[in-house]
Write a protein that holds these residues in place. Structure first.
Motif, PDB file in Angstrom:
ATOM      1  N   LYS A 107       1.432  -1.198   0.207  1.00 47.28           N
ATOM      2  CA  LYS A 107       0.294   0.160   0.013  1.00 47.28           C
ATOM      3  C   LYS A 107       0.943   0.874   0.365  1.00 47.28           C
ATOM      4  CE  LYS A 107      -4.071  -1.914   2.148  1.00 47.28           C
ATOM      5  NZ  LYS A 107      -4.372  -2.101   3.851  1.00 47.28           N
ATOM      6  N   ALA A 113      -1.797   7.054  -3.744  1.00 45.15           N
ATOM      7  CA  ALA A 113      -3.097   6.796  -4.269  1.00 45.15           C
ATOM      8  C   ALA A 113      -3.991   7.544  -4.717  1.00 45.15           C
ATOM      9  CB  ALA A 113      -3.360   5.718  -3.270  1.00 45.15           C
ATOM     10  N   GLU A 114      -4.343   8.353  -4.489  1.00 51.85           N
ATOM     11  CA  GLU A 114      -4.862   9.664  -5.741  1.00 51.85           C
ATOM     12  C   GLU A 114      -4.393   9.893  -7.018  1.00 51.85           C
ATOM     13  OE1 GLU A 114      -6.350  14.035  -4.928  1.00 51.85           O
ATOM     14  OE2 GLU A 114      -5.588  13.111  -3.484  1.00 51.85           O
ATOM     15  N   GLN A 118      -7.219   5.701  -7.349  1.00 58.73           N
ATOM     16  CA  GLN A 118      -7.018   4.806  -6.540  1.00 58.73           C
ATOM     17  C   GLN A 118      -7.556   4.783  -4.716  1.00 58.73           C
ATOM     18  OE1 GLN A 118      -8.813   2.377  -7.457  1.00 58.73           O
ATOM     19  NE2 GLN A 118      -7.439   2.644 -10.263  1.00 58.73           N
ATOM     20  N   SER A 119      -8.649   4.020  -3.995  1.00 56.92           N
ATOM     21  CA  SER A 119      -8.456   4.210  -2.278  1.00 56.92           C
ATOM     22  C   SER A 119      -6.770   4.219  -1.948  1.00 56.92           C
ATOM     23  CB  SER A 119      -9.061   3.789  -1.819  1.00 56.92           C
ATOM     24  OG  SER A 119      -8.973   2.080  -1.648  1.00 56.92           O
ATOM     25  N   LYS A 120      -6.803   4.509  -0.913  1.00 57.41           N
ATOM     26  CA  LYS A 120      -5.612   4.080  -0.082  1.00 57.41           C
ATOM     27  C   LYS A 120      -5.377   2.445   0.590  1.00 57.41           C
ATOM     28  CE  LYS A 120      -6.358   6.853   3.190  1.00 57.41           C
ATOM     29  NZ  LYS A 120      -6.574   7.821   4.637  1.00 57.41           N
ATOM     30  N   SER A 121      -6.743   1.922   0.596  1.00 60.09           N
ATOM     31  CA  SER A 121      -6.757   0.800   0.782  1.00 60.09           C
ATOM     32  C   SER A 121      -5.982   0.078  -0.570  1.00 60.09           C
ATOM     33  CB  SER A 121      -7.842   0.036   0.761  1.00 60.09           C
ATOM     34  OG  SER A 121      -8.734   0.510  -0.337  1.00 60.09           O
ATOM     35  N   THR A 122      -5.683   0.253  -1.507  1.00 56.34           N
ATOM     36  CA  THR A 122      -4.999  -0.333  -2.987  1.00 56.34           C
ATOM     37  C   THR A 122      -3.900  -1.040  -2.735  1.00 56.34           C
ATOM     38  OG1 THR A 122      -7.092   0.695  -4.336  1.00 56.34           O
ATOM     39  CG2 THR A 122      -5.252  -0.032  -5.655  1.00 56.34           C
ATOM     40  N   TYR A 123      -3.653  -1.799  -3.226  1.00 58.77           N
ATOM     41  CA  TYR A 123      -2.080  -2.184  -2.955  1.00 58.77           C
ATOM     42  C   TYR A 123      -1.762  -1.983  -4.575  1.00 58.77           C
ATOM     43  CZ  TYR A 123      -2.303  -5.461   1.039  1.00 58.77           C
ATOM     44  OH  TYR A 123      -2.347  -5.325   2.242  1.00 58.77           O
ATOM     45  N   PHE A 124      -0.150  -1.728  -4.693  1.00 57.93           N
ATOM     46  CA  PHE A 124       0.560  -0.972  -6.148  1.00 57.93           C
ATOM     47  C   PHE A 124       1.678  -1.801  -5.839  1.00 57.93           C
ATOM     48  CE2 PHE A 124      -1.926   2.115  -5.376  1.00 57.93           C
ATOM     49  CZ  PHE A 124      -2.118   2.638  -6.271  1.00 57.93           C
ATOM     50  N   TYR A 144       6.207   3.568  -8.425  1.00 58.92           N
ATOM     51  CA  TYR A 144       4.409   2.642  -8.445  1.00 58.92           C
ATOM     52  C   TYR A 144       4.074   2.827  -9.548  1.00 58.92           C
ATOM     53  CZ  TYR A 144       6.649   4.984  -4.332  1.00 58.92           C
ATOM     54  OH  TYR A 144       7.273   5.706  -3.689  1.00 58.92           O
TER      55      TYR A 144
END
Length: 240
Positions: A107, A113-114, A118-124, A144
Motif C-alpha cells: 500500500k 493512491a490519489e 485509487q483508495s489508500k487501501s489499494t495495493y500497488f 509506483y
C-alpha cells in the motif's frame, strides 16, 4: 612535450587520459602535488594548473583534509524527451547498470493512491532500484505502478530497462510524460543507496508517465547532484 599547447594543459590531458584508462579510478585519491610532479616530471605550478582545469571539468574534487578525489563527470540528460534512464545512457555510448533492485506489493501514501484514482487501501507494485554509470551509483529510483499490470514479483527481472519490459512483455508503450524537478537534502535511505554524506543534496525528478491519458507510472528519482544534471533548449518562435 608538445610546445604547441601550454604545458599545464598538456599535463592536464595526460592525467585525464590516465583517469579514462583506469590508472586513477573513480573514488581514488590522487597522489599529492609533489608526487604528481615526480610522475609527470614537471613543476608544482604546472601541476596546480593541470589540476585546476580537471576540477573545473568535474573530473576531480578537492576535499580538505582528505586530498584530491577522482570523481564522475556529471551526466547530462535532456529534460524534454520521453525515454528511460537506460535508453538515455545507451545513446551516449554509456553502459548503465543496476546495483540494487527490489519489487514488492504494498500500500502507498494517500497522495500517490490519489494520483492513480485509487483508495489508500489499494495495493500497488513498488519497484526500488539504484542505477549506476561505470559501476558508480548516480540515481535511486522508486517507481509506483498499478498492480493490474501483472508484473512478476521477482526482483532479478528488474536489473535492465523497465520501459523495455513493459513494451515487450505487456505491450505498454508510453505516450507522454510529465516531469518536475526540485532539490532537497538526501534522506537516510537516499544517503545509504547513493553513498552520500549527511547534509548532501539530491536532485529529485518526479515523473508521471501516461498511456492514452491513463497514469501508468509514477517515479521519484533521486540523483546525486554532483554526478547528474538535466538540461533543455528553448527556442523563440520569432523569425530571424
Amino acid at each position: 612535450m608538445d610546445g604547441s599547447v601550454p604545458l599545464w594543459l598538456e599535463i592536464s590531458r595526460k592525467i585525464e587520459k590516465d583517469i579514462e584508462d583506469g590508472k586513477f579510478a573513480v573514488g581514488d585519491i590522487l597522489p599529492n602535488e609533489y608526487q604528481l610532479c615526480d610522475i609527470y616530471s614537471v613543476s608544482r605550478i604546472t601541476i596546480r594548473g593541470a589540476l585546476s582545469r580537471l576540477n573545473d571539468l568535474g573530473k576531480i574534487k578537492r576535499i580538505k583534509g582528505k586530498g584530491t578525489i577522482v570523481t564522475l563527470e556529471r551526466i547530462k540528460e535532456p529534460l524534454l524527451k520521453i525515454s528511460g534512464f537506460t535508453d538515455e545512457m545507451k545513446e551516449k555510448g554509456i553502459v548503465p547498470s543496476t546495483s540494487y533492485a527490489n519489487i514488492e506489493r504494498k500500500k502507498v501514501s494517500g497522495y500517490i493512491a490519489e494520483l492513480f484514482g485509487q483508495s489508500k487501501s489499494t495495493y500497488f507494485t513498488v519497484l526500488e532500484r539504484v542505477r549506476c554509470i561505470n559501476g558508480v551509483p548516480v540515481g535511486y529510483f522508486t517507481t509506483y505502478l498499478p498492480e493490474s499490470i501483472g508484473l512478476p514479483y521477482d526482483s532479478r527481472q528488474y536489473y535492465s530497462s523497465l520501459y523495455d519490459k513493459l513494451e515487450k512483455d505487456y505491450g505498454i508503450s508510453i505516450d507522454y510524460v510529465q516531469q518536475s524537478i526540485t532539490a532537497e537534502l538526501a534522506d537516510k535511505k537516499a544517503r545509504k543507496m547513493l553513498s552520500l554524506s549527511s547534509g548532501e543534496a539530491v536532485m529529485v525528478m518526479k515523473r508521471k508517465a501516461y498511456v492514452k491519458d491513463k497514469l501508468i507510472e509514477y517515479s521519484v528519482c533521486k540523483y546525486d547532484s554532483k554526478k547528474y544534471e538535466y538540461n533543455m533548449e528553448l527556442r523563440s518562435n520569432q523569425k530571424t
